[in-house]
Design an enzyme around this catalytic site. Sequence first.
Site, PDB file in Angstrom:
ATOM      1  N   ARG A 155      44.152  -6.854  24.562  1.00  0.00           N
ATOM      2  CA  ARG A 155      43.300  -6.957  25.592  1.00  0.00           C
ATOM      3  C   ARG A 155      42.435  -7.950  25.716  1.00  0.00           C
ATOM      4  O   ARG A 155      41.279  -8.017  26.247  1.00  0.00           O
ATOM      5  CB  ARG A 155      42.607  -5.553  25.977  1.00  0.00           C
TER       6      ARG A 155
ATOM      7  N   SER B 229      41.836   0.507  34.100  1.00  0.00           N
ATOM      8  CA  SER B 229      41.378   1.234  33.064  1.00  0.00           C
ATOM      9  C   SER B 229      39.950   0.734  32.784  1.00  0.00           C
ATOM     10  O   SER B 229      39.892  -0.402  32.942  1.00  0.00           O
ATOM     11  CB  SER B 229      42.357   1.025  31.782  1.00  0.00           C
TER      12      SER B 229
ATOM     13  N   GLU C  43      36.669  -2.766  29.544  1.00  0.00           N
ATOM     14  CA  GLU C  43      37.811  -3.243  29.780  1.00  0.00           C
ATOM     15  C   GLU C  43      37.653  -3.975  31.411  1.00  0.00           C
ATOM     16  O   GLU C  43      38.287  -5.153  31.408  1.00  0.00           O
ATOM     17  CB  GLU C  43      39.002  -2.467  29.665  1.00  0.00           C
TER      18      GLU C  43
END
EC number: 1.3.1.98
Length: 311
Positions: free
Chosen positions: A183, A232, A302
Amino acid sequence: MHAPGPGFSDLVPALSAALPELRGRLVANAPLAPLTWFRVGGPAQVLFEPADEADLAYALTHLPADLAVTVIGLGSNLIVRDGGLPGLVVRLGKGFGTITVEGLDVQAGAGAADVKVARAAAEAGIGGLAFLRGIPGAIGGALRMNGGAYGGEVKDVLVSCRAVTRNGSVRVLSAAEMGFTYRHCAAPDDLIFTAARFRGAPGVPAEIAAEMARITASREATQPVKSRTGGSTFKNPEGGKAWQLVDAAGCRGLTLGRAQVSDLHTNFLINLGGATAAEIEALGEEVRRRVRETSGIALEWEIKRIGIPAG
């Protein structure tokens, strides 16, 4: 032209004078909430929608060096704070949405929706890109955070990408130069991605379509995809799942004002209607606090949080 809001001075006249050859739109004090999936947040001091890569490069070459520049895509993985964003906010629109197929390669503009790239690959019989169906948002955001879902990540299929630097020069980066990790990419923060080339593998269109249908069904069954959400919320910690930690901390369904932790998937925050950005962010921080208390693990956001709090 929008009238300036109470928070920001109108920079458009000065910018228009400094950029006489600009082809894109400049809008003063443009509301950003309608452009984000959460539907919250204050305005952009100036919203800029460049016509294409050359227009973006021209603008960046001639902007004042001290003017803050922020890029937003489809607003899926984003909280814009209630005070809005000072400076110039770049939004890549139609001029960055093209998708073309050459052999096993798919070339996509940074403003192209991930799902549309997945569909184009499927129709061309190119396997390996179906996972993009599970990522909300556009290609630019997927590049910036090494977007991934359902067993695939951008780093697995990227060949190269194009970007414009803060001084207006155009760069081409190989996948190796992106420095992808979970990520995250290590490319400089001031790069604005404009296009990407992905390479898949030979596949059967009907089989790829079936895989995408399974991803769609899984998302709809396990995620609040029809709610005002941002995808998310927290990164999965090494060896664990963020949603399990949130659930174990007793946060399923937790509310703060009009913000809520999803009952369906505890790694999603929801705007129940009328929530402020401050409420959503504060709820996320409360979840992080409870998870830290119960597990000792500090969850990392995130979702990107940008802008200034309400004054």
